[in-house]
Design a protein around this motif. Structure first.
Motif, PDB file in Angstrom:
ATOM      1  N   ALA A   1      29.067 -56.800 -45.687  1.00  0.00           N
ATOM      2  CA  ALA A   1      28.806 -55.429 -45.236  1.00  0.00           C
ATOM      3  C   ALA A   1      27.534 -55.373 -44.389  1.00  0.00           C
ATOM      4  O   ALA A   1      26.556 -56.050 -44.673  1.00  0.00           O
ATOM      5  CB  ALA A   1      28.671 -54.494 -46.437  1.00  0.00           C
ATOM      6  N   ALA A   2      27.590 -54.571 -43.353  1.00  0.00           N
ATOM      7  CA  ALA A   2      26.423 -54.389 -42.489  1.00  0.00           C
ATOM      8  C   ALA A   2      25.408 -53.487 -43.167  1.00  0.00           C
ATOM      9  O   ALA A   2      25.750 -52.681 -44.025  1.00  0.00           O
ATOM     10  CB  ALA A   2      26.860 -53.773 -41.161  1.00  0.00           C
ATOM     11  N   GLY A   3      24.155 -53.622 -42.773  1.00  0.00           N
ATOM     12  CA  GLY A   3      23.116 -52.742 -43.289  1.00  0.00           C
ATOM     13  C   GLY A   3      23.323 -51.313 -42.812  1.00  0.00           C
ATOM     14  O   GLY A   3      24.003 -51.070 -41.817  1.00  0.00           O
ATOM     15  N   ILE A   4      22.747 -50.373 -43.527  1.00  0.00           N
ATOM     16  CA  ILE A   4      22.916 -48.960 -43.192  1.00  0.00           C
ATOM     17  C   ILE A   4      21.556 -48.337 -42.914  1.00  0.00           C
ATOM     18  O   ILE A   4      20.629 -48.471 -43.707  1.00  0.00           O
ATOM     19  CB  ILE A   4      23.591 -48.201 -44.361  1.00  0.00           C
ATOM     20  CG1 ILE A   4      24.988 -48.771 -44.608  1.00  0.00           C
ATOM     21  CG2 ILE A   4      23.663 -46.717 -44.064  1.00  0.00           C
ATOM     22  CD1 ILE A   4      25.672 -48.176 -45.814  1.00  0.00           C
ATOM     23  N   TRP A   5      21.453 -47.658 -41.772  1.00  0.00           N
ATOM     24  CA  TRP A   5      20.257 -46.895 -41.447  1.00  0.00           C
ATOM     25  C   TRP A   5      20.350 -45.562 -42.168  1.00  0.00           C
ATOM     26  O   TRP A   5      21.429 -44.972 -42.232  1.00  0.00           O
ATOM     27  CB  TRP A   5      20.159 -46.655 -39.941  1.00  0.00           C
ATOM     28  CG  TRP A   5      19.963 -47.894 -39.143  1.00  0.00           C
ATOM     29  CD1 TRP A   5      20.938 -48.694 -38.633  1.00  0.00           C
ATOM     30  CD2 TRP A   5      18.724 -48.484 -38.773  1.00  0.00           C
ATOM     31  NE1 TRP A   5      20.377 -49.743 -37.967  1.00  0.00           N
ATOM     32  CE2 TRP A   5      19.017 -49.643 -38.034  1.00  0.00           C
ATOM     33  CE3 TRP A   5      17.394 -48.153 -38.992  1.00  0.00           C
ATOM     34  CZ2 TRP A   5      18.037 -50.457 -37.510  1.00  0.00           C
ATOM     35  CZ3 TRP A   5      16.412 -48.971 -38.471  1.00  0.00           C
ATOM     36  CH2 TRP A   5      16.734 -50.101 -37.745  1.00  0.00           C
ATOM     37  N   PRO A   6      19.247 -45.033 -42.680  1.00  0.00           N
ATOM     38  CA  PRO A   6      19.298 -43.727 -43.353  1.00  0.00           C
ATOM     39  C   PRO A   6      19.710 -42.616 -42.382  1.00  0.00           C
ATOM     40  O   PRO A   6      19.214 -42.533 -41.265  1.00  0.00           O
ATOM     41  CB  PRO A   6      17.854 -43.503 -43.818  1.00  0.00           C
ATOM     42  CG  PRO A   6      17.228 -44.848 -43.826  1.00  0.00           C
ATOM     43  CD  PRO A   6      17.922 -45.634 -42.759  1.00  0.00           C
ATOM     44  N   LYS A   7      20.662 -41.766 -42.822  1.00  0.00           N
ATOM     45  CA  LYS A   7      21.078 -40.603 -42.032  1.00  0.00           C
ATOM     46  C   LYS A   7      20.180 -39.436 -42.405  1.00  0.00           C
ATOM     47  O   LYS A   7      19.913 -39.198 -43.579  1.00  0.00           O
ATOM     48  CB  LYS A   7      22.529 -40.245 -42.318  1.00  0.00           C
ATOM     49  CG  LYS A   7      23.495 -41.261 -41.791  1.00  0.00           C
ATOM     50  CD  LYS A   7      24.921 -40.843 -42.073  1.00  0.00           C
ATOM     51  CE  LYS A   7      25.877 -41.910 -41.583  1.00  0.00           C
ATOM     52  NZ  LYS A   7      27.269 -41.569 -41.903  1.00  0.00           N
ATOM     53  N   VAL A   8      19.708 -38.733 -41.383  1.00  0.00           N
ATOM     54  CA  VAL A   8      18.832 -37.586 -41.590  1.00  0.00           C
ATOM     55  C   VAL A   8      19.300 -36.428 -40.718  1.00  0.00           C
ATOM     56  O   VAL A   8      19.956 -36.632 -39.704  1.00  0.00           O
ATOM     57  CB  VAL A   8      17.353 -37.914 -41.264  1.00  0.00           C
ATOM     58  CG1 VAL A   8      16.810 -38.972 -42.211  1.00  0.00           C
ATOM     59  CG2 VAL A   8      17.198 -38.382 -39.832  1.00  0.00           C
ATOM     60  N   GLU A   9      18.954 -35.223 -41.141  1.00  0.00           N
ATOM     61  CA  GLU A   9      19.232 -34.047 -40.319  1.00  0.00           C
ATOM     62  C   GLU A   9      18.094 -33.859 -39.325  1.00  0.00           C
ATOM     63  O   GLU A   9      16.948 -34.237 -39.594  1.00  0.00           O
ATOM     64  CB  GLU A   9      19.368 -32.808 -41.195  1.00  0.00           C
ATOM     65  CG  GLU A   9      20.623 -32.819 -42.033  1.00  0.00           C
ATOM     66  CD  GLU A   9      20.870 -31.507 -42.729  1.00  0.00           C
ATOM     67  OE1 GLU A   9      20.295 -30.474 -42.302  1.00  0.00           O
ATOM     68  OE2 GLU A   9      21.640 -31.516 -43.692  1.00  0.00           O
ATOM     69  N   ALA A  10      18.400 -33.280 -38.192  1.00  0.00           N
ATOM     70  CA  ALA A  10      17.391 -33.058 -37.159  1.00  0.00           C
ATOM     71  C   ALA A  10      16.236 -32.212 -37.665  1.00  0.00           C
ATOM     72  O   ALA A  10      15.100 -32.352 -37.218  1.00  0.00           O
ATOM     73  CB  ALA A  10      18.032 -32.404 -35.935  1.00  0.00           C
ATOM     74  N   SER A  11      16.508 -31.346 -38.644  1.00  0.00           N
ATOM     75  CA  SER A  11      15.465 -30.467 -39.179  1.00  0.00           C
ATOM     76  C   SER A  11      14.692 -31.084 -40.350  1.00  0.00           C
ATOM     77  O   SER A  11      13.745 -30.475 -40.845  1.00  0.00           O
ATOM     78  CB  SER A  11      16.085 -29.139 -39.622  1.00  0.00           C
ATOM     79  OG  SER A  11      17.051 -29.376 -40.634  1.00  0.00           O
ATOM     80  N   ASP A  12      15.091 -32.285 -40.798  1.00  0.00           N
ATOM     81  CA  ASP A  12      14.354 -32.966 -41.869  1.00  0.00           C
ATOM     82  C   ASP A  12      12.989 -33.402 -41.361  1.00  0.00           C
ATOM     83  O   ASP A  12      12.707 -33.367 -40.158  1.00  0.00           O
ATOM     84  CB  ASP A  12      15.118 -34.205 -42.358  1.00  0.00           C
ATOM     85  CG  ASP A  12      16.319 -33.879 -43.218  1.00  0.00           C
ATOM     86  OD1 ASP A  12      16.398 -32.742 -43.708  1.00  0.00           O
ATOM     87  OD2 ASP A  12      17.162 -34.773 -43.390  1.00  0.00           O
ATOM     88  N   TRP A  13      12.150 -33.870 -42.248  1.00  0.00           N
ATOM     89  CA  TRP A  13      10.840 -34.403 -41.862  1.00  0.00           C
ATOM     90  C   TRP A  13      10.339 -35.324 -42.963  1.00  0.00           C
ATOM     91  O   TRP A  13      10.821 -35.293 -44.087  1.00  0.00           O
ATOM     92  CB  TRP A  13       9.841 -33.301 -41.583  1.00  0.00           C
ATOM     93  CG  TRP A  13       9.505 -32.475 -42.788  1.00  0.00           C
ATOM     94  CD1 TRP A  13      10.233 -31.426 -43.289  1.00  0.00           C
ATOM     95  CD2 TRP A  13       8.394 -32.637 -43.650  1.00  0.00           C
ATOM     96  NE1 TRP A  13       9.635 -30.927 -44.406  1.00  0.00           N
ATOM     97  CE2 TRP A  13       8.488 -31.655 -44.660  1.00  0.00           C
ATOM     98  CE3 TRP A  13       7.315 -33.519 -43.678  1.00  0.00           C
ATOM     99  CZ2 TRP A  13       7.553 -31.546 -45.670  1.00  0.00           C
ATOM    100  CZ3 TRP A  13       6.383 -33.383 -44.691  1.00  0.00           C
ATOM    101  CH2 TRP A  13       6.509 -32.405 -45.674  1.00  0.00           C
ATOM    102  N   CYS A  14       9.380 -36.175 -42.635  1.00  0.00           N
ATOM    103  CA  CYS A  14       8.765 -37.063 -43.628  1.00  0.00           C
ATOM    104  C   CYS A  14       7.329 -37.375 -43.210  1.00  0.00           C
ATOM    105  O   CYS A  14       6.855 -36.923 -42.185  1.00  0.00           O
ATOM    106  CB  CYS A  14       9.568 -38.351 -43.792  1.00  0.00           C
ATOM    107  SG  CYS A  14       9.322 -39.550 -42.470  1.00  0.00           S
TER     108      CYS A  14
END
Length: 63
Positions: free
Chosen positions: A42-55
Motif C-alpha cells: 500500500a502507498a503512503g497517505i497524505w493527511p486530508k484537510v479542509e481548506a478552512s482547517d488550520w494547525c
C-alpha cells in the motif's frame, strides 16, 4: 511567536496545502511525509484537510 486566528491561518492560505489545482474544499497537507500503511504494497497517505482547517505549522503562501 506570531499569534494568528483560525481564519488567518487557514490551510487554504498555507504553502503546505495541496488542493490538486482545483477549487475543492479538501486538499492534502504536505508538511509531514505521508503516513505509512501496515501493508508493504500500500502507498503512503497524505493527511486530508479542509481548506478552512488550520494547525501550528502554518506558513503563508509566498506572494
Amino acid at each position: 511567536m506570531v499569534i494568528t486566528t483560525a481564519g488567518a491561518a487557514a490551510c487554504a492560505k498555507c504553502k503546505f496545502f495541496d488542493d490538486g489545482d482545483t477549487s475543492a474544499e479538501l486538499g492534502l497537507c504536505r508538511y509531514n511525509p505521508p503516513i505509512s500503511q501496515p501493508s508493504g504494497e500500500a502507498a503512503g497517505i497524505w493527511p486530508k484537510v479542509e481548506a478552512s482547517d488550520w494547525c501550528g505549522h502554518f506558513e503563508p503562501v509566498a506572494a
